[in-house]
Scaffold this motif. Structure first.
Motif, PDB file in Angstrom:
ATOM      1  N   THR A   1     -26.280  15.812 -22.936  1.00  0.00           N
ATOM      2  CA  THR A   1     -27.442  14.954 -22.736  1.00  0.00           C
ATOM      3  C   THR A   1     -26.966  13.526 -22.443  1.00  0.00           C
ATOM      4  N   SER A   2     -27.626  12.545 -22.992  1.00  0.00           N
ATOM      5  CA  SER A   2     -27.383  11.156 -22.581  1.00  0.00           C
ATOM      6  C   SER A   2     -26.023  10.619 -23.021  1.00  0.00           C
ATOM      7  N   PRO A   3     -25.312   9.938 -22.120  1.00  0.00           N
ATOM      8  CA  PRO A   3     -24.150   9.163 -22.543  1.00  0.00           C
ATOM      9  C   PRO A   3     -24.616   7.863 -23.187  1.00  0.00           C
ATOM     10  N   ILE A   4     -23.721   7.255 -23.928  1.00  0.00           N
ATOM     11  CA  ILE A   4     -24.004   5.987 -24.607  1.00  0.00           C
ATOM     12  C   ILE A   4     -22.887   5.016 -24.236  1.00  0.00           C
ATOM     13  N   ALA A   5     -23.237   3.779 -23.954  1.00  0.00           N
ATOM     14  CA  ALA A   5     -22.239   2.788 -23.536  1.00  0.00           C
ATOM     15  C   ALA A   5     -21.340   2.376 -24.704  1.00  0.00           C
ATOM     16  N   MET A   6     -20.396   1.484 -24.407  1.00  0.00           N
ATOM     17  CA  MET A   6     -19.466   1.015 -25.435  1.00  0.00           C
ATOM     18  C   MET A   6     -20.202   0.523 -26.680  1.00  0.00           C
ATOM     19  N   GLU A   7     -19.669   0.894 -27.835  1.00  0.00           N
ATOM     20  CA  GLU A   7     -20.291   0.516 -29.100  1.00  0.00           C
ATOM     21  C   GLU A   7     -19.747  -0.815 -29.631  1.00  0.00           C
ATOM     22  N   ILE A   8     -20.463  -1.350 -30.586  1.00  0.00           N
ATOM     23  CA  ILE A   8     -19.958  -2.492 -31.366  1.00  0.00           C
ATOM     24  C   ILE A   8     -18.800  -1.983 -32.220  1.00  0.00           C
ATOM     25  N   PHE A   9     -17.702  -2.721 -32.234  1.00  0.00           N
ATOM     26  CA  PHE A   9     -16.524  -2.251 -32.963  1.00  0.00           C
ATOM     27  C   PHE A   9     -16.734  -2.262 -34.477  1.00  0.00           C
TER      28      PHE A   9
END
Length: 350
Positions: free
Chosen positions: A148-156
């Motif tokens: 399903t959906s990808p997710i962009a870079m996260e908060i570290f």
């Protein structure tokens, strides 16, 4: 008279035969689908949006009755529950299954590795999608996986004090996603892994000092900014993440052929729509954090490089120990060797 009766009965039989497919198509199939975060949080809304698209595309013939994390089974038990037929489908991410399948987190994110677009290319044109299903089959889970959906870079990381250098992390107990959590543990840091719903109470009680979970839009809904005033970038631990729907194979096989195609089309539609929607919500969230006085901390480049080296060494080590882990990791690296130079050539230095 007999002839008229025969003709009448024959006509009735024909009518019933013609009506049967239509009646079958009008039947509403309901599935229970559990998510991985509490109600009211961003990813539960993502599940609700996906369910709405499934209902729309199938003309209301397939309805997902959605439940928040823990409503049917504990979040980390979703895979087994769906495989056993406790409910039909689970919406989540593979990092949840690390205790059962060592390689599973690589289908969510590789530390220092692929971004959201890179991941989609690997899944669709680098063999990743086939390896994904092979993983569940190899470990004897009776499920069919949908990307399903990808997710962009996260908060570290979120913390109560800035963490810029390696020495700043000493003595800090933090929540971190596998595989990066294992990498940091191996290099002397105090790391725990827990579901989203446990992060806030553990931060408030001082059980942990810092935590990461996801993108700005989700972390806003989590409320972590109320406890931790420092937001750290870049998200070296998860340059991207990936959501999945796992479906009980028996439930899937019981669907009419046209509903299978329609559900697959609905998930494809939600894959792009939810990805872009979550990005737009993250832009809003970062503006919100700025208004609330949250300080954005850039982890020093040398520390980021160190984290990436640690991660690469750990993944190579795991690949040498576990044959299937090695197969997936080698596939990601081989695709990266072809894809990264191309992607770099066709991008601007913004």
């Amino acid at each position: 008279m007999k002839k008229k009766i025969f003709v009448g009965v024959f006509a009735l039989v024909i009518m019933v035969a013609l009506m049967t497919p239509a009646l079958a198509q009008d039947k509403v199939i309901k599935w229970k689908v559990q998510g991985f975060v509490p109600a009211g949080m961003l990813y539960h809304e993502t599940l609700q949006r996906t369910a709405a698209i499934v209902k729309e595309v199938t003309g209301g013939r397939l309805v997902w009755e959605v439940f928040p994390a823990g409503a049917l089974v504990p979040p980390f038990e979703g895979l087994k529950a769906v495989s056993d037929g406790v409910y039909e489908a689970n919406f989540g991410y593979t990092g949840q299954w690390v205790g059962k399948i060592p390689v599973a987190p690589l289908f969510t994110a590789a530390p220092g590795g692929m971004n959201a677009l890179d991941m989609q290319m690997w899944f669709e044109h680098g063999g990743g999608k086939e390896l994904y299903q092979e993983m569940y089959d190899k470990y004897k889970y009776n499920v069919k996986v949908f990307i399903t959906s990808p997710i962009a870079m996260e908060i570290f990381m979120w913390s109560k004090k800035p963490l810029r250098k390696l020495e700043d992390f000493k003595g800090i107990k933090l929540r971190m996603m596998p595989i990066m959590g294992d990498v940091l543990t191996k290099n002397g840091m105090a790391v725990v892994f827990m579901p989203a719903g446990e992060i806030m109470p553990n931060l408030q009680r001082g059980v942990i000092d810092a935590a990461e979970y996801s993108i700005p839009a989700f972390d806003k809904s989590l409320g972590i900014w109320e406890v931790c005033k420092y937001l750290h970038l870049p998200g070296v631990h998860q340059p991207a993440s990936q959501l999945e729907v796992i479906v009980n194979k028996k439930a899937w096989e019981a669907l009419p052929a046209d509903l299978k195609m329609l559900m697959d089309a609905a998930i494809w539609k939600s894959r792009l729509q939810n990805w872009l929607w979550m990005e737009s919500k993250s832009i809003e969230a970062m503006a919100f954090f700025k208004e609330k006085g949250i300080e954005i901390v850039q982890v020093e480049p040398e520390t980021v490089k160190t984290f990436m080296k640690w991660a690469n060494d750990y993944l190579d080590e795991m690949g040498a120990k576990d044959e299937f882990f090695g197969k997936v990791w080698k596939s990601q690296k081989a695709f990266g060797d072809k894809w990264y130079p191309y992607a770099k050539m066709f991008s601007l230095p913004h």
